[in-house]
Design an enzyme around this catalytic site. Sequence first.
Site, PDB file in Angstrom:
ATOM      1  N   ASP A  38       0.843  -1.138  -0.018  1.00 38.35           N
ATOM      2  CA  ASP A  38      -0.101  -0.080  -0.072  1.00 38.35           C
ATOM      3  C   ASP A  38       0.731   1.206  -0.083  1.00 38.35           C
ATOM      4  O   ASP A  38       1.687   1.314   0.952  1.00 38.35           O
ATOM      5  CB  ASP A  38      -0.858   0.063   1.246  1.00 38.35           C
ATOM      6  CG  ASP A  38      -1.706   1.084   1.285  1.00 38.35           C
ATOM      7  OD1 ASP A  38      -1.713   2.054   0.555  1.00 38.35           O
ATOM      8  OD2 ASP A  38      -2.394   1.290   2.521  1.00 38.35           O
ATOM      9  N   VAL A  61      -5.816   4.490  -5.854  1.00 41.55           N
ATOM     10  CA  VAL A  61      -5.083   5.099  -5.005  1.00 41.55           C
ATOM     11  C   VAL A  61      -5.343   6.270  -4.510  1.00 41.55           C
ATOM     12  O   VAL A  61      -5.055   6.804  -3.396  1.00 41.55           O
ATOM     13  CB  VAL A  61      -3.546   5.360  -5.824  1.00 41.55           C
ATOM     14  CG1 VAL A  61      -2.484   5.632  -4.927  1.00 41.55           C
ATOM     15  CG2 VAL A  61      -3.239   3.974  -6.762  1.00 41.55           C
ATOM     16  N   ASP A  62      -5.971   7.194  -5.390  1.00 37.69           N
ATOM     17  CA  ASP A  62      -6.492   8.410  -4.994  1.00 37.69           C
ATOM     18  C   ASP A  62      -7.281   8.589  -3.796  1.00 37.69           C
ATOM     19  O   ASP A  62      -7.069   9.146  -3.023  1.00 37.69           O
ATOM     20  CB  ASP A  62      -7.134   9.099  -6.274  1.00 37.69           C
ATOM     21  CG  ASP A  62      -7.466  10.559  -6.362  1.00 37.69           C
ATOM     22  OD1 ASP A  62      -6.721  11.214  -5.448  1.00 37.69           O
ATOM     23  OD2 ASP A  62      -8.063  10.956  -7.146  1.00 37.69           O
ATOM     24  N   SER A 145      -2.586   4.801 -14.166  1.00 34.59           N
ATOM     25  CA  SER A 145      -3.539   4.411 -15.176  1.00 34.59           C
ATOM     26  C   SER A 145      -3.769   2.997 -15.544  1.00 34.59           C
ATOM     27  O   SER A 145      -4.815   2.587 -16.202  1.00 34.59           O
ATOM     28  CB  SER A 145      -2.945   4.982 -16.584  1.00 34.59           C
ATOM     29  OG  SER A 145      -3.180   6.352 -16.825  1.00 34.59           O
ATOM     30  N   THR A 146      -3.344   2.054 -14.678  1.00 36.75           N
ATOM     31  CA  THR A 146      -3.665   0.572 -14.841  1.00 36.75           C
ATOM     32  C   THR A 146      -4.690   0.148 -14.075  1.00 36.75           C
ATOM     33  O   THR A 146      -4.917  -1.298 -14.162  1.00 36.75           O
ATOM     34  CB  THR A 146      -2.536  -0.086 -14.293  1.00 36.75           C
ATOM     35  OG1 THR A 146      -2.295  -0.433 -13.056  1.00 36.75           O
ATOM     36  CG2 THR A 146      -1.121   0.112 -15.117  1.00 36.75           C
TER      37      THR A 146
END
Length: 198
Positions: A38, A61-62, A145-146
């Site tokens: 993480d 993640v954001d 982006s993944t």
Amino acid sequence: MPAISFCALCSVVSQSAEKDLCVTEKDLLDRIEVIVGDITALSVDAVVNAANESLLGGGGVDGAVHRAAGKDLLAECRTLGGCPTGEARITGGYKLPARHVIHTVGPVWHGGDRREEALLRSAYRNSLRLASENACESVAFPAISTGVYAYPKPAAANVAVSEIATFLRNHKLPKTVVLCAFDETTAELYRSRLAEVQ
Ligand code: AR6
């Protein structure tokens, strides 16, 4: 006296025949680390956030970065006026162990013919430039982006490793870049891409 050869990566004359890499290229590979975990738990100078153009939070993640940093991060993000795809902005880290958050916006994958690769490269490059300008010795990247943005993971890993390697060849800072994968598959893609340059 070791044999004189040319480095397989940068073509500089090498005094070490080991793996056909010059001293500089060996140092470079020592500066890139792959972990699974993480990103919000990492004690680095800066963590990169895979944000959207609003910079006002989201999922993945954001969401994790904003939850862990606390509401003061959102308050600072509100002052930034967003961020176009491929660019990056820096803020404090607030309650994160990281001193800074570098927010970047990767491209949404549309099949590959909408400049996705160039935009993803630019997201990595601009994040590294901000890290360097802000004297960050260590910076950690998620696989930009993944997730929600659906960029194919193998292609994204190639972009990440090649952009980071190119940047580190030309800059002293950051000293260390952590590729923080959230799953073992992504970590393995990074390791195999790095092994190709070793
Ligand atoms: N630590 C490390 N990696 C993580 C974590 C974590 N805590 N959580 C997820 N990942 P994503 P994107 C991995 O969707 O594709 C947001 O809503 C995840 O497994 O977070 O760039 C933004 O607001 C994946 O491999 O980012 C945007 O709207 C990678 O991080 C949009 O998602 C990126 O997944 C951005 O989409």
